[in-house]
Design a protein around this motif. Structure first.
Motif, short mmCIF file in Angstrom:
data_model
loop_
_atom_site.label_atom_id
_atom_site.label_comp_id
_atom_site.label_asym_id
_atom_site.label_seq_id
_atom_site.Cartn_x
_atom_site.Cartn_y
_atom_site.Cartn_z
N MET A 1 0.84 -1.19 0.00
CA MET A 1 0.00 0.00 0.00
C MET A 1 0.88 1.24 0.00
O MET A 1 1.82 1.33 0.76
CB MET A 1 -0.86 0.04 1.26
N SER A 2 0.51 2.19 -0.83
CA SER A 2 1.26 3.44 -0.85
C SER A 2 0.36 4.56 -0.34
O SER A 2 -0.84 4.56 -0.56
CB SER A 2 1.74 3.75 -2.27
N ALA A 3 1.00 5.50 0.33
CA ALA A 3 0.25 6.65 0.84
C ALA A 3 -0.14 7.54 -0.33
O ALA A 3 0.64 7.74 -1.26
CB ALA A 3 1.09 7.42 1.84
N GLU A 4 -1.36 8.04 -0.29
CA GLU A 4 -1.83 8.92 -1.36
C GLU A 4 -1.08 10.24 -1.29
O GLU A 4 -0.92 10.83 -0.22
CB GLU A 4 -3.33 9.15 -1.19
N PRO B 1 -5.40 20.63 1.14
CA PRO B 1 -6.02 19.63 2.02
C PRO B 1 -7.22 18.96 1.35
O PRO B 1 -7.91 19.57 0.53
CB PRO B 1 -6.47 20.45 3.23
N SER B 2 -7.49 17.73 1.74
CA SER B 2 -8.60 16.98 1.14
C SER B 2 -9.95 17.65 1.39
O SER B 2 -10.88 17.50 0.61
CB SER B 2 -8.62 15.55 1.67
N TRP B 3 -10.07 18.44 2.45
CA TRP B 3 -11.33 19.09 2.78
C TRP B 3 -11.53 20.41 2.01
O TRP B 3 -12.61 20.99 2.05
CB TRP B 3 -11.45 19.35 4.28
N CYS B 4 -10.50 20.90 1.34
CA CYS B 4 -10.58 22.19 0.63
C CYS B 4 -11.53 22.07 -0.56
O CYS B 4 -11.49 21.11 -1.32
CB CYS B 4 -9.20 22.63 0.16
N ALA B 5 -12.40 23.07 -0.72
CA ALA B 5 -13.39 23.07 -1.80
C ALA B 5 -12.84 23.70 -3.08
O ALA B 5 -13.58 23.87 -4.04
CB ALA B 5 -14.64 23.83 -1.34
#
Length: 127
Positions: free
Chosen positions: A1-4, A24-28
């Motif tokens: 498994m590799s980190a995204e 960040p993943s939460w950024c729109a």
């Protein structure tokens, strides 16, 4: 498994040219980015959570982070993610956000009490 790998975004600024930074993943996203912004004013913002009644916005909140903010100032946002609340004009940490929610809970109870009181007045009590 590799980190995204984190998403990267390039934003033009008036003082540092094109700035590449992790998003960040939460950024729109940055659809409303102004290329005349200073690097210190770059901001990540998540989706807005709005409280509206009869089509009128009362409050809105969103996760925000300013990765190049010069100074982290309490309640004003900064390099650490927080939740910006409008019209309060403050950026809150989790404990402060729970405290705000508790204030809303208490206010909702007071509004229900007021509605009960109005119903009694309209029903003929207290004339």
């Amino acid at each position: 498994m590799s980190a995204e790998q984190p998403r990267m975004v390039m934003l033009p600024t008036s003082d540092h040219g094109d700035v590449i930074l992790p998003e960040p993943s939460w950024c729109a996203g940055h659809a409303h980015h102004d290329p005349e912004s200073l690097r210190a004013d770059l901001i990540h913002a998540g989706p807005t959570v709005e409280c509206a009644f009869l089509g009128v916005p009362l409050f809105c909140a969103e996760i925000v982070q300013s990765p190049f903010a010069a100074v982290d100032r309490s309640l004003l946002g900064g390099q650490v993610a927080g939740v910006s609340v409008d019209p309060l004009g403050k950026t809150l940490d989790p404990v402060q956000l729970y405290s705000l929610a508790a204030v809303f809970d208490g206010y909702a109870d007071r509004l229900r009490d007021l509605a009960d009181r109005l119903a009694r007045v309209l029903g003929g009590e207290g004339r």
